[in-house]
Design an enzyme around this catalytic site. Structure first.
Site, mmCIF file in Angstrom:
data_model
loop_
_atom_site.group_PDB
_atom_site.id
_atom_site.type_symbol
_atom_site.label_atom_id
_atom_site.label_comp_id
_atom_site.label_asym_id
_atom_site.label_seq_id
_atom_site.Cartn_x
_atom_site.Cartn_y
_atom_site.Cartn_z
ATOM 1 N N LYS A 190 -39.830 57.460 -41.109
ATOM 2 C CA LYS A 190 -40.434 58.023 -42.335
ATOM 3 C C LYS A 190 -39.506 59.087 -42.916
ATOM 4 O O LYS A 190 -39.312 59.188 -44.125
ATOM 5 C CB LYS A 190 -41.817 58.600 -42.017
ATOM 6 C CG LYS A 190 -42.616 59.046 -43.225
ATOM 7 C CD LYS A 190 -42.336 60.463 -43.683
ATOM 8 C CE LYS A 190 -43.223 60.864 -44.849
ATOM 9 N NZ LYS A 190 -42.853 62.161 -45.422
ATOM 10 N N HIS A 231 -40.099 73.940 -43.908
ATOM 11 C CA HIS A 231 -41.142 73.252 -44.655
ATOM 12 C C HIS A 231 -42.048 74.240 -45.386
ATOM 13 O O HIS A 231 -42.318 74.105 -46.565
ATOM 14 C CB HIS A 231 -41.987 72.481 -43.639
ATOM 15 C CG HIS A 231 -42.196 71.062 -44.023
ATOM 16 N ND1 HIS A 231 -41.249 70.103 -43.786
ATOM 17 C CD2 HIS A 231 -43.231 70.443 -44.617
ATOM 18 C CE1 HIS A 231 -41.693 68.959 -44.214
ATOM 19 N NE2 HIS A 231 -42.893 69.127 -44.724
ATOM 20 N N ASP A 236 -36.983 49.090 -56.623
ATOM 21 C CA ASP A 236 -38.339 48.821 -56.146
ATOM 22 C C ASP A 236 -38.502 49.383 -54.729
ATOM 23 O O ASP A 236 -38.067 48.769 -53.755
ATOM 24 C CB ASP A 236 -38.544 47.296 -56.166
ATOM 25 C CG ASP A 236 -39.930 46.872 -55.736
ATOM 26 O OD1 ASP A 236 -40.644 47.683 -55.116
ATOM 27 O OD2 ASP A 236 -40.291 45.716 -56.007
ATOM 28 N N GLU A 265 -42.108 65.697 -52.234
ATOM 29 C CA GLU A 265 -42.181 66.497 -50.993
ATOM 30 C C GLU A 265 -41.181 67.649 -51.049
ATOM 31 O O GLU A 265 -39.977 67.448 -51.244
ATOM 32 C CB GLU A 265 -41.903 65.599 -49.778
ATOM 33 C CG GLU A 265 -42.219 66.310 -48.479
ATOM 34 C CD GLU A 265 -42.126 65.376 -47.264
ATOM 35 O OE1 GLU A 265 -42.490 64.190 -47.382
ATOM 36 O OE2 GLU A 265 -41.698 65.864 -46.213
HETATM 37 C C1 MEV Z 1 -41.569 64.743 -42.939
HETATM 38 O O1 MEV Z 1 -41.733 64.227 -44.223
HETATM 39 C C2 MEV Z 1 -40.526 63.953 -42.178
HETATM 40 C C3 MEV Z 1 -40.351 64.352 -40.727
HETATM 41 O O2 MEV Z 1 -41.590 64.265 -40.034
HETATM 42 C C4 MEV Z 1 -39.372 63.360 -40.132
HETATM 43 C C5 MEV Z 1 -39.198 63.459 -38.636
HETATM 44 O O3 MEV Z 1 -40.139 63.896 -37.942
HETATM 45 O O4 MEV Z 1 -38.125 63.059 -38.174
HETATM 46 C C6 MEV Z 1 -39.844 65.740 -40.583
#
Ligand code: MEV
Length: 438
Positions: free
Chosen positions: A280, A393, A296, A85
Site C-alpha cells: 500500500k 505523519h 487508470d 494523503e
Molecule cells: C501509509 O499510507 C503507508 C504505510 O503504512 C506504508 C508501510 O507501512 O510501509 C506507512
C-alpha cells in the site's frame, strides 16, 4: 427513504443539483452553494470536465504536488503527484534527495506486452476446435487490419493469438488469448476493438467450418475484454549504495539500519498482513503519479496486486539485501501505462504533468512511476524502522487539524511552534487550540 428517480440523466445540470439538494440535504441552499463553489469560472474548462463522465455536478479537487530531485538513469525529474494523503509528497521528496546523493535510481523496462481474451463456450471435440483455430488464425489478423493499421505504423500491433483450453476448470470453456504491443498508448480501446473483431470472426467462421458438426458450429462468445493482469509488462527499479553511506539517523548506526531495513522487507515477503500494508505504501507513490498523468489507477492497482500474489501467496513487491558491504533495494512491477490517448490528451493538468516530466514515452513513464513507488516504500520503511511513522505523519496531519478548526494565521504559527517540540496528536492539538482561544 429517498424515492427512485427516472430520467435523471436527461435533466440539466442545474436540475440535477436541485433535485439532489432537495432530496438528500437538510439544508439544500448550503449544499448547492458548496457544490457550485467547486465549479470552474472558465466555462469551457468546466464543460470539458462535465463531459468526462455522466451526471457531473461539480469537480472533486485533489491536491497536485511535486517531488523534485528524482535522479533516474542519470536524468533529473520533478515528479507530479495527485494525492490527498498528507505525508506522501514530503516522503517522496526526501527519498529522492537521499538517493540523488547516492547515484540515483536505475530503472529498466523488461517487457511491455499487453493481454486480451475472448472467452467462449464450445461444445464439441477439442481436436476439431484446434484444427479450426489453426485454419482461421490468419483471418484474425487480416480482419483486424483496419484497426491495427495505425498501431503497426507506430511499431505495435497484435503479437500472437493462442487457443487455450480451460475446460479443466470450467465445462466447455475456451479462450482466444491474445498478446499485444501498444507502444505509447495504454491500449485499452485498441485491444478491446481487436478482441471484438476476433469474436465476430470466430463465430462467423465457425458457421462455415466443414469439420464441425451442427452443435460445434454454434460457438457462444461470452465476452471479449483486455486483462488488467500484465505479468509481461514489467519495469525494474533499484537503488544501491555502500552500507557506510546509509547514515541518516543519529540514533542508529548505518549497519543496524541496513539490517533492520532488510528485515522489514523480509517480513513483508513472508507475511501477507504486513505485505498488504507494505505494498500500500508503494502504491501511495504509484497511484499519485498515475493519477497526475491521467492514467487508470484502478487498472494499475488490480494488476499490481494480482502480480504480488502470482505464486499463490500475497507477498512484498520490493526486495532488499546487503552483500559485500553494499545495500540494495529493488522492485519489479507490472505497469500498463499510456502517454498518448485517453485523458492524457484531454485534461489540461495532465498535459502540464506530462510536460513537467519532459513528455515521456510510455516506457519512460513506467520507469518514473515505479521509481515513485520504490522511493515511497524506502521512505516508509526508513521511518518505520527508526523513528516510527507517526512523528512525520502527525506533523503533516497538523495542517489538516488546523484547517478543520479554522485556525487563524496567528493561531497556526503558535501551534506549529508549540508542536516543534511536543508530540502531535489530534487531542493535543485540539486542547492547545482551546487553551489559546480561551
Ligand atoms: C501509509 O499510507 C503507508 C504505510 O503504512 C506504508 C508501510 O507501512 O510501509 C506507512
Amino acid at each position: 427513504m429517498t424515492k427512485a428517480v427516472s430520467g435523471f440523466s436527461k435533466l440539466s445540470k442545474e436540475e440535477k443539483i436541485n433535485w439532489i439538494a432537495e432530496t438528500h440535504f437538510s439544508n439544500p441552499e448550503e449544499a448547492i452553494k458548496t457544490i457550485k463553489k467547486y465549479w470552474n469560472s472558465d466555462a469551457d474548462l468546466q464543460k470539458l470536465h462535465d463531459e468526462f463522465i455522466e451526471n457531473t455536478i461539480s469537480n472533486f479537487y485533489l491536491p497536485l504536488g511535486v517531488a523534485p530531485n528524482f535522479l533516474i538513469n542519470g536524468k533529473n525529474y520533478t515528479i507530479p503527484m495527485a494525492i490527498e494523503e498528507s505525508s506522501v509528497v514530503a516522503a517522496a521528496s526526501k527519498a529522492a534527495k537521499f538517493w540523488a546523493n547516492r547515484g540515483g535510481f536505475k530503472a529498466t523496462v523488461l517487457n511491455s506486452e499487453k493481454i486480451g481474451q475472448v472467452h467462449f463456450i464450445y461444445k464439441g471435440k477439442k481436436e476439431n476446435l484446434e484444427e479450426f483455430f489453426k485454419t482461421i488464425k490468419p483471418k484474425f489478423f487480416t480482419e483486424t487490419q483496419s484497426i491495427t493499421k495505425n498501431m503497426q505504423k507506430r511499431g505495435g500491433g497484435i503479437l500472437d493469438i493462442e487457443l487455450r483450453d480451460k475446460t479443466f476448470d470450467l465445462e466447455n470453456y475456451y479462450q482466444l488469448h491474445a498478446t499485444f504491443e501498444t507502444k505509447d498508448s495504454m491500449g485499452a480501446n485498441f485491444i478491446n476493438s481487436c478482441l471484438e473483431q476476433f469474436a465476430k470472426t470466430l463465430k462467423q467462421e465457425a458457421l462455415q467450418f466443414e469439420l464441425f458438426s451442427e452443435d460445434e458450429k454454434n460457438i457462444q462468445v461470452v465476452m471479449s475484454i483486455l486483462s488488467n493482469y500484465v505479468p509481461n509488462c514489467i519495469v525494474r527499479v533499484e537503488v544501491s549504495c555502500p552500507i557506510s553511506e546509509l547514515k541518516e539517523d543519529k540514533h542508529i548506526s548505518q549497519e543496524e539500519f541496513a539490517e533492520k531495513f532488510v528485515r522489514a522487507v523480509n517480513i513483508a515477503e513472508i507475511e501477507p498482513f504486513r505485505a498488504v500494508t507494505h505494498n500500500k505504501g508503494i502504491m501511495n507513490g504509484i497511484d499519485a503519479v498515475v493519477l497526475a498523468t491521467g492514467n487508470d489507477f484502478r487498472a494499475v492497482e488490480a494488476g499490481v496486486h494480482a502480480y504480488a500474489s502470482r505464486n499463490g501467496k500475497y507477498t512484498s513487491l520490493s526486495h532488499a539485501k546487503t552483500e559485500n558491504g553494499m545495500f540494495s533495494f529493488w522492485m519489479e512491477i507490472p505497469l500498463a501505462l499510456g502517454t498518448v490517448g485517453g485523458l492524457t490528451n484531454l485534461h489540461p493538468l495532465v498535459k502540464v504533468a506530462m510536460e513537467m516530466l519532459g513528455n515521456p514515452s510510455a516506457h519512460e513513464l513506467m520507469q518514473i512511476v515505479a521509481v515513485a513507488g520504490l522511493a515511497q516504500n524506502f521512505a516508509a520503511l526508513r521511518s518505520l524502522t527508526t523513528t516510527g511513522i507517526q512523528q512525520g505523519h502527525m506533523k503533516m496531519h497538523l495542517m489538516n487539524i488546523l484547517n478543520q478548526f479554522e485556525a487563524t494565521e496567528e493561531e497556526r504559527k503558535k501551534v506549529v511552534n508549540h508542536f516543534e517540540k511536543n508530540t502531535v496528536s489530534h487531542s493535543a492539538v485540539v486542547d492547545y487550540l482551546d487553551a489559546l482561544r480561551k
